[in-house]
Scaffold this motif. Structure first.
Motif, mmCIF file in Angstrom:
data_model
loop_
_atom_site.group_PDB
_atom_site.id
_atom_site.type_symbol
_atom_site.label_atom_id
_atom_site.label_comp_id
_atom_site.label_asym_id
_atom_site.label_seq_id
_atom_site.Cartn_x
_atom_site.Cartn_y
_atom_site.Cartn_z
ATOM 1 N N UNK A 3 0.831 -1.201 0.000
ATOM 2 C CA UNK A 3 0.000 0.000 0.000
ATOM 3 C C UNK A 3 0.867 1.253 0.000
ATOM 4 N N UNK A 4 0.561 2.167 -0.913
ATOM 5 C CA UNK A 4 1.149 3.505 -0.926
ATOM 6 C C UNK A 4 0.076 4.455 -0.412
ATOM 7 N N UNK A 5 0.342 5.080 0.717
ATOM 8 C CA UNK A 5 -0.689 5.891 1.377
ATOM 9 C C UNK A 5 -0.215 7.328 1.566
ATOM 10 N N UNK A 74 8.943 9.985 3.340
ATOM 11 C CA UNK A 74 9.414 11.367 3.429
ATOM 12 C C UNK A 74 10.721 11.486 4.201
ATOM 13 N N UNK A 75 11.023 10.493 5.014
ATOM 14 C CA UNK A 75 12.281 10.524 5.764
ATOM 15 C C UNK A 75 13.432 9.910 4.976
ATOM 16 N N UNK A 76 13.131 9.385 3.788
ATOM 17 C CA UNK A 76 14.135 8.695 2.983
ATOM 18 C C UNK A 76 14.731 9.614 1.921
ATOM 19 N N UNK A 77 15.967 9.320 1.513
ATOM 20 C CA UNK A 77 16.565 9.974 0.359
ATOM 21 C C UNK A 77 15.906 9.424 -0.908
ATOM 22 N N UNK A 78 16.192 10.066 -2.031
ATOM 23 C CA UNK A 78 15.591 9.639 -3.297
ATOM 24 C C UNK A 78 15.944 8.191 -3.617
ATOM 25 N N UNK A 79 17.219 7.814 -3.442
ATOM 26 C CA UNK A 79 17.619 6.448 -3.769
ATOM 27 C C UNK A 79 17.008 5.436 -2.808
ATOM 28 N N UNK A 80 16.811 5.835 -1.563
ATOM 29 C CA UNK A 80 16.166 4.932 -0.608
ATOM 30 C C UNK A 80 14.706 4.700 -0.990
ATOM 31 N N UNK A 81 14.054 5.713 -1.498
ATOM 32 C CA UNK A 81 12.662 5.550 -1.942
ATOM 33 C C UNK A 81 12.586 4.576 -3.112
ATOM 34 N N UNK A 82 13.573 4.671 -4.011
ATOM 35 C CA UNK A 82 13.596 3.742 -5.144
ATOM 36 C C UNK A 82 13.806 2.312 -4.661
ATOM 37 N N UNK A 83 14.714 2.133 -3.702
ATOM 38 C CA UNK A 83 14.952 0.780 -3.174
ATOM 39 C C UNK A 83 13.738 0.254 -2.408
ATOM 40 N N UNK A 84 12.940 1.162 -1.848
ATOM 41 C CA UNK A 84 11.731 0.740 -1.132
ATOM 42 C C UNK A 84 10.640 0.270 -2.090
ATOM 43 N N UNK A 85 10.805 0.591 -3.405
ATOM 44 C CA UNK A 85 9.842 0.092 -4.384
ATOM 45 C C UNK A 85 9.098 1.152 -5.160
ATOM 46 N N UNK A 86 9.624 2.382 -5.182
ATOM 47 C CA UNK A 86 8.951 3.490 -5.865
ATOM 48 C C UNK A 86 9.680 3.848 -7.153
ATOM 49 N N UNK A 87 8.913 4.159 -8.193
ATOM 50 C CA UNK A 87 9.479 4.538 -9.492
ATOM 51 C C UNK A 87 8.740 5.754 -10.010
ATOM 52 N N UNK A 162 10.067 -1.567 -16.802
ATOM 53 C CA UNK A 162 10.045 -3.028 -16.919
ATOM 54 C C UNK A 162 11.268 -3.663 -16.276
ATOM 55 N N UNK A 163 12.433 -3.066 -16.471
ATOM 56 C CA UNK A 163 13.668 -3.661 -15.965
ATOM 57 C C UNK A 163 13.817 -3.495 -14.454
ATOM 58 N N UNK A 164 13.386 -2.366 -13.918
ATOM 59 C CA UNK A 164 13.505 -2.132 -12.476
ATOM 60 C C UNK A 164 12.353 -2.770 -11.707
ATOM 61 N N UNK A 165 11.187 -2.884 -12.346
ATOM 62 C CA UNK A 165 10.031 -3.603 -11.806
ATOM 63 C C UNK A 165 9.716 -3.209 -10.358
ATOM 64 N N UNK A 166 9.368 -1.942 -10.127
ATOM 65 C CA UNK A 166 9.075 -1.484 -8.764
ATOM 66 C C UNK A 166 7.723 -1.983 -8.277
ATOM 67 N N UNK A 167 7.456 -1.770 -6.993
ATOM 68 C CA UNK A 167 6.147 -2.123 -6.439
ATOM 69 C C UNK A 167 5.093 -1.107 -6.870
ATOM 70 N N UNK A 168 5.498 0.180 -6.936
ATOM 71 C CA UNK A 168 4.586 1.253 -7.319
ATOM 72 C C UNK A 168 5.256 2.175 -8.320
ATOM 73 N N UNK A 169 4.526 2.534 -9.359
ATOM 74 C CA UNK A 169 5.033 3.442 -10.371
ATOM 75 C C UNK A 169 4.168 4.687 -10.432
ATOM 76 N N UNK A 170 4.827 5.825 -10.520
ATOM 77 C CA UNK A 170 4.149 7.107 -10.731
ATOM 78 C C UNK A 170 4.575 7.602 -12.105
ATOM 79 N N UNK A 171 3.624 7.723 -13.025
ATOM 80 C CA UNK A 171 3.919 8.135 -14.387
ATOM 81 C C UNK A 171 3.346 9.533 -14.606
ATOM 82 N N UNK A 172 4.233 10.516 -14.753
ATOM 83 C CA UNK A 172 3.812 11.900 -14.878
ATOM 84 C C UNK A 172 3.687 12.288 -16.347
#
Length: 254
Positions: A3-5, A74-87, A162-172
């Protein structure tokens, strides 16, 4: 189920005259397997929401929270957010002269997974991903986004997805500037991603044309920095027919 909340998110951006509030109490929950579309007029804060979730330093979060499976993004750096599953696929992808697509993709994959992919299988995976978005193998030797057409930039981002295959993707505004053929290629890539069944998607767009190829479970109308209305796919069709004037006429304070 992941869940992304987003709860009561307030965000400001620095200007010459001081901080300017952009987001004014955004509440949104996206669960794995769900596709959410955000639509709204120019300047309503849609891209600000995307960049704030991803951690762009230009935007200051002044209130609220964003969590992914209970982890405070919000407490994470950008790269930490990516490792957590965000794209994040950006509306205007940045040019990186001198860095090849191949090196960029392998570096990103290594950073996200914590270990480098095996060269032999990785080259095969990259070539296959590029082929699926109709980019030939020589594309991987070009500098990231340098001299790319609008369609090439957006198809490259789908290959990244496709290659990184995150848990959640935000497409702007992934559909911005695409002709009909490129739109179909990009949409097919997004559908492959969501078709896994356990991936969440937040799709930001102005127009319904991409929603003819990617069917959202939920549509949210974004006005003045917050969600003014939400519904199913039929809401997008109503917006196409009526536009956003009705929200201004109703005096929405979003």
């Amino acid at each position: 189920m992941a869940t992304l909340e987003i709860k009561d998110l307030n965000v400001s951006v620095a200007t010459e005259s001081g901080p300017k509030p952009i987001l004014n109490g955004v509440d949104l929950t996206i669960r794995s397997g769900e596709t959410h579309a955000i639509m709204g007029p120019n300047g309503s804060g849609k891209s600000t929401l995307a960049y704030s979730i991803a951690g762009h330093p230009k935007y200051e979060v002044t209130g609220g929270s964003v969590t992914l499976d209970g982890q405070d993004l919000l407490s994470m750096s950008v790269d930490e957010r990516a490792r957590a599953g965000l794209f994040l696929a950006m509306q205007y992808p940045v040019e990186v002269p001198g860095v090849s697509v191949a090196n960029f993709l392998r570096t990103a994959k290594t950073a996200v997974d914590g270990e480098a992919p095996k060269i032999r299988t990785w080259v095969r995976d990259v070539n296959a991903a590029l082929e699926r978005v109709q980019l030939d193998n020589t594309f991987s030797q070009r500098s990231v986004n340098e001299g790319f057409s609008g369609g090439e930039k957006k198809r490259h981002e789908i290959a990244q997805l496709e290659l990184l295959n995150p848990a959640f993707a935000v497409l702007d505004e992934t559909d911005s500037g695409l002709d009909i053929d490129a739109l179909r290629v990009v949409s097919d890539g997004v559908n492959r991603f969501t078709g896994q069944g356990d991936r969440g998607l937040l799709l930001i767009t102005h127009y319904t044309r991409i929603l003819r190829y990617i069917t959202p479970d939920f549509v949210h109308v974004f006005v003045r920095g917050r969600i003014a209305e939400q519904g199913g796919p039929e809401l997008a069709e109503r917006l196409e027919a009526e536009g956003y004037d009705r929200y201004a006429l109703k005096g929405a304070d979003a």
